[in-house]
Design a protein around this motif. Structure first.
Motif, PDB file in Angstrom:
ATOM      1  N   MET A 176       0.805  -1.250  -0.251  1.00  0.00           N
ATOM      2  CA  MET A 176      -0.005  -0.089   0.000  1.00  0.00           C
ATOM      3  C   MET A 176       0.877   1.323   0.047  1.00  0.00           C
ATOM      4  SD  MET A 176      -3.054   1.185   2.607  1.00  0.00           S
ATOM      5  CE  MET A 176      -2.768  -0.285   3.519  1.00  0.00           C
ATOM      6  N   LYS A 177       0.422   2.080  -0.828  1.00  0.00           N
ATOM      7  CA  LYS A 177       1.323   3.263  -1.014  1.00  0.00           C
ATOM      8  C   LYS A 177       0.223   4.635  -1.007  1.00  0.00           C
ATOM      9  CE  LYS A 177       2.670   4.688  -4.867  1.00  0.00           C
ATOM     10  NZ  LYS A 177       3.956   4.840  -6.262  1.00  0.00           N
ATOM     11  N   ILE A 178       1.018   5.713  -0.017  1.00  0.00           N
ATOM     12  CA  ILE A 178       0.242   6.971   0.056  1.00  0.00           C
ATOM     13  C   ILE A 178       0.368   7.663  -1.145  1.00  0.00           C
ATOM     14  CG2 ILE A 178      -0.324   9.086   1.277  1.00  0.00           C
ATOM     15  CD1 ILE A 178       0.361   7.429   4.065  1.00  0.00           C
ATOM     16  N   ILE A 179      -0.788   8.294  -1.733  1.00  0.00           N
ATOM     17  CA  ILE A 179      -0.614   9.098  -2.942  1.00  0.00           C
ATOM     18  C   ILE A 179      -1.292  10.382  -2.685  1.00  0.00           C
ATOM     19  CG2 ILE A 179      -0.222   7.162  -4.518  1.00  0.00           C
ATOM     20  CD1 ILE A 179      -3.289   7.284  -5.173  1.00  0.00           C
ATOM     21  N   VAL A 181      -4.660   6.145  -1.057  1.00  0.00           N
ATOM     22  CA  VAL A 181      -3.797   5.255  -1.207  1.00  0.00           C
ATOM     23  C   VAL A 181      -4.183   4.582  -2.448  1.00  0.00           C
ATOM     24  CG1 VAL A 181      -3.572   5.230   1.252  1.00  0.00           C
ATOM     25  CG2 VAL A 181      -4.942   3.613   0.243  1.00  0.00           C
ATOM     26  N   GLU A 182      -2.776   3.573  -2.852  1.00  0.00           N
ATOM     27  CA  GLU A 182      -3.017   2.901  -4.134  1.00  0.00           C
ATOM     28  C   GLU A 182      -2.486   1.391  -3.360  1.00  0.00           C
ATOM     29  OE1 GLU A 182      -0.730   4.528  -7.303  1.00  0.00           O
ATOM     30  OE2 GLU A 182       0.883   3.342  -7.040  1.00  0.00           O
ATOM     31  N   ILE A 183      -3.187   0.241  -4.056  1.00  0.00           N
ATOM     32  CA  ILE A 183      -3.074  -0.951  -3.635  1.00  0.00           C
ATOM     33  C   ILE A 183      -2.988  -1.767  -4.976  1.00  0.00           C
ATOM     34  CG2 ILE A 183      -3.838  -1.126  -1.381  1.00  0.00           C
ATOM     35  CD1 ILE A 183      -6.484  -2.046  -2.613  1.00  0.00           C
ATOM     36  N   ASN A 184      -2.420  -3.001  -4.827  1.00  0.00           N
ATOM     37  CA  ASN A 184      -2.410  -3.818  -6.154  1.00  0.00           C
ATOM     38  C   ASN A 184      -3.196  -5.141  -5.996  1.00  0.00           C
ATOM     39  OD1 ASN A 184      -1.434  -5.892  -7.930  1.00  0.00           O
ATOM     40  ND2 ASN A 184       0.245  -4.425  -8.604  1.00  0.00           N
ATOM     41  N   VAL A 230      -3.652  -1.597 -10.503  1.00  0.00           N
ATOM     42  CA  VAL A 230      -3.538  -0.822  -9.503  1.00  0.00           C
ATOM     43  C   VAL A 230      -5.029  -0.140  -9.049  1.00  0.00           C
ATOM     44  CG1 VAL A 230      -2.886   1.678  -8.974  1.00  0.00           C
ATOM     45  CG2 VAL A 230      -1.440   0.189 -10.368  1.00  0.00           C
ATOM     46  N   LYS A 256      -7.264   2.569  -6.319  1.00  0.00           N
ATOM     47  CA  LYS A 256      -6.989   3.516  -5.373  1.00  0.00           C
ATOM     48  C   LYS A 256      -8.107   3.633  -4.662  1.00  0.00           C
ATOM     49  CE  LYS A 256      -4.152   5.968  -8.851  1.00  0.00           C
ATOM     50  NZ  LYS A 256      -3.811   7.157  -9.806  1.00  0.00           N
TER      51      LYS A 256
END
Length: 400
Positions: A1-4, A160-163, A168, A170
Motif C-alpha cells: 500500500m502506498k500513500i498518494i 492510497v493505492e494497492i495492487n 492498480v 486506488k
C-alpha cells in the motif's frame, strides 16, 4: 500500500468542485460536489440521532438501491429542525444538480453541515450550482475537502493505492469534523472514493467494518450530531477482477479502506475544537469487547479526565473513578493503570512513581492511557482529545 496525492479525486473517474454561494458569512467556499463519470456501487452509514437532517433522510432513502453517482454538500447550514421544508429543499437542490449533470434524481445524494434551525438559502444554493458544476475537475480533491469544513482548522484527506492481481486500485477519502464527535459517528461528513471493481455486498461489509473500527471509536465532546454521514463510491474503473467477500483480494481492499478511515479519524481528533493533545484510551483484558469499549468511552468522555490532561496534571485517580462509574461491573482490586508505559496504579492501589516523570509524559502532544482489568481477554480503544478553554470559546461563539 502506498500513500498518494489527490484526495477523493485520486481514483480514476472522479471529479470534484467547490464554490461559495454566501451561506458562510466569511465568504469561504460552502458548496462542494463529488462526481463519478460512471455509475457507482455505493454504501453509507449515518447518524443514529433520532433528530435527523432532511439531507440525511433523503440520502438514506436513495442509498437503499445501493448505487449513486454524485454527492452534493453544503457547509454552514445543517438543513435540520426547520420542518417538512428540509426534505423538500434537499429534493429541489439535488433535482437541479441532477439535471445539470444529466443524471436521474435518485443518483445524487446530499449532505449538509452547520448551524441547526435555519432554512437552507435555496435560491443562493441554486444560483451557485451552475458554477459548481463548471468547476468540476480532477485537480479539485483538496478544494472539495476545504469546502466541507465548518469549525475545522485544517482540511482532512488521504489517498492510497494497492495492487489487486496486477491492477492498480486506488482508495481515497475526505472528512470534516472537529466537534460533536462521539462514538457511533460524529458531527462528521466523510466521503470515500475507489475505482475498485467490487460486489455490492462486499463493499457494504468492508465499509461497515472500517467505520466501526475508526469513526465509531473517536470522541471529542460526547455529543452526537444530526447530520453525520459517511458514504463510499466505487466506480469499477480500475479494471481489476471483481472483489468478493472472504477472498484474498477482499482482505487487501479491506486493509486499504481501514487504513484510510483510521487516518481520517485520527485527523479529526487531532483537529478537535480547542484541542492541544491527542489521547488514546485502551482498556484491556476485559470479559467482553463491549465491556472494554464502554469503559474506554466513559473515560474518554469524562470532562474531569479531559480537563486534567489539558492542565497537564497526571491525576490517575480520575481514570480509576471514571472506570468505576462506567456502569460496567469490574473488580477494582485487580485493576492496573498505566500512563504510557509507566505503571501508576497496581491492583487498585497507587504506585510510588516520580511525579516529574509523569509531568514529562503529560507535556507530550500524544498521551496513551491503559487500563488493565486482568479479568478476560478482550481489548478496545478510543481516541479523544483534551478539553480546553478554547473549546468553550469556540462553542459559545459558534457562527458559520
Amino acid at each position: 500500500m502506498k500513500i498518494i496525492k489527490g484526495g477523493v479525486t485520486a481514483p480514476k473517474g472522479f471529479l470534484a468542485g467547490s464554490t461559495s454561494c454566501g451561506i458562510k458569512k466569511s465568504g469561504k467556499t460552502d458548496l462542494a460536489l463529488l462526481f463519478s463519470t460512471t455509475p457507482c456501487v455505493t454504501a453509507g452509514t449515518f447518524t443514529t440521532n433520532r433528530v435527523k437532517s432532511g439531507s440525511v433522510v433523503l440520502s438514506i432513502e436513495r442509498l437503499k438501491k445501493g448505487s449513486a453517482q454524485a454527492v452534493f454538500v453544503n457547509s454552514g447550514n445543517a438543513n435540520c429542525c426547520v420542518g417538512k421544508k428540509e426534505i423538500k429543499d434537499a429534493r429541489e437542490i439535488t433535482s437541479l444538480a441532477a439535471r445539470k449533470l444529466n443524471l436521474k434524481n435518485d443518483s445524487i445524494l446530499i449532505a449538509s453541515t452547520g448551524i441547526i434551525g435555519r432554512p437552507l438559502p435555496v435560491n443562493k444554493i441554486k444560483n451557485g450550482i451552475k458554477g459548481l458544476i463548471q468547476n468540476l475537475s480532477k485537480s479539485n480533491g483538496t478544494s472539495f475537502a476545504k469546502a466541507i469544513m465548518t469549525t475545522d482548522t485544517v482540511h482532512k484527506e488521504i489517498a492510497v493505492e494497492i495492487n489487486i492481481k496486477g491492477k492498480v486500485v486506488k482508495v481515497a477519502g475526505a472528512v470534516k469534523g472537529a466537534g460533536m464527535i462521539c462514538p457511533n459517528m460524529a458531527t462528521m461528513l466523510a466521503f470515500f472514493t475507489t475505482d475498485a471493481v467490487i460486489e455490492k455486498e462486499a463493499l457494504k461489509q468492508a465499509f461497515k467494518e472500517s467505520v466501526y473500527d475508526s469513526f465509531n471509536k473517536i470522541t471529542i465532546d460526547g455529543d452526537m450530531s444530526t447530520n453525520d454521514s459517511a458514504i463510499i463510491f466505487a466506480n469499477s474503473m480500475a479494471g481489476n477482477s471483481v472483489i468478493k467477500k472472504n477472498t484474498r483480494d477482499y482482505a487487501i481492499f479491506l486493509d486499504a479502506i481501514k487504513f484510510v478511515a483510521k487516518e481520517l479519524s485520527r485527523k479529526i481528533v487531532l483537529d478537535g475544537e480547542g484541542a492541544t493533545r491527542f489521547i488514546e484510551i485502551i482498556v484491556k483484558d476485559a470479559k467482553t469487547e463491549n465491556m472494554a469499549g464502554s469503559i474506554a468511552r466513559h473515560i474518554a468522555n469524562s470532562n474531569l479526565v479531559k480537563t486534567m490532561i489539558a492542565g497537564g496534571d497526571p491525576n490517575w485517580g480520575r481514570i480509576a473513578a471514571s472506570a468505576g462509574a462506567s456502569g460496567v461491573k469490574i473488580n477494582s482490586g485487580r485493576m492496573d493503570i498505566y500512563f504510557g508505559r509507566v505503571l501508576v496504579m497496581k491492583n487498585g492501589a497507587g504506585v510510588n512513581v516520580s511525579r516529574m516523570l509523569l509531568l514529562d509524559i503529560f507535556r507530550k502532544k500524544e498521551i496513551k492511557i491503559v487500563v488493565d482489568l486482568k479479568s478476560g481477554k478482550y481489548t478496545d480503544r478510543i481516541w479523544t482529545c483534551d478539553f480546553t478553554e478554547e473549546y468553550v470559546k469556540i462553542n459559545s461563539e459558534y457562527e458559520a
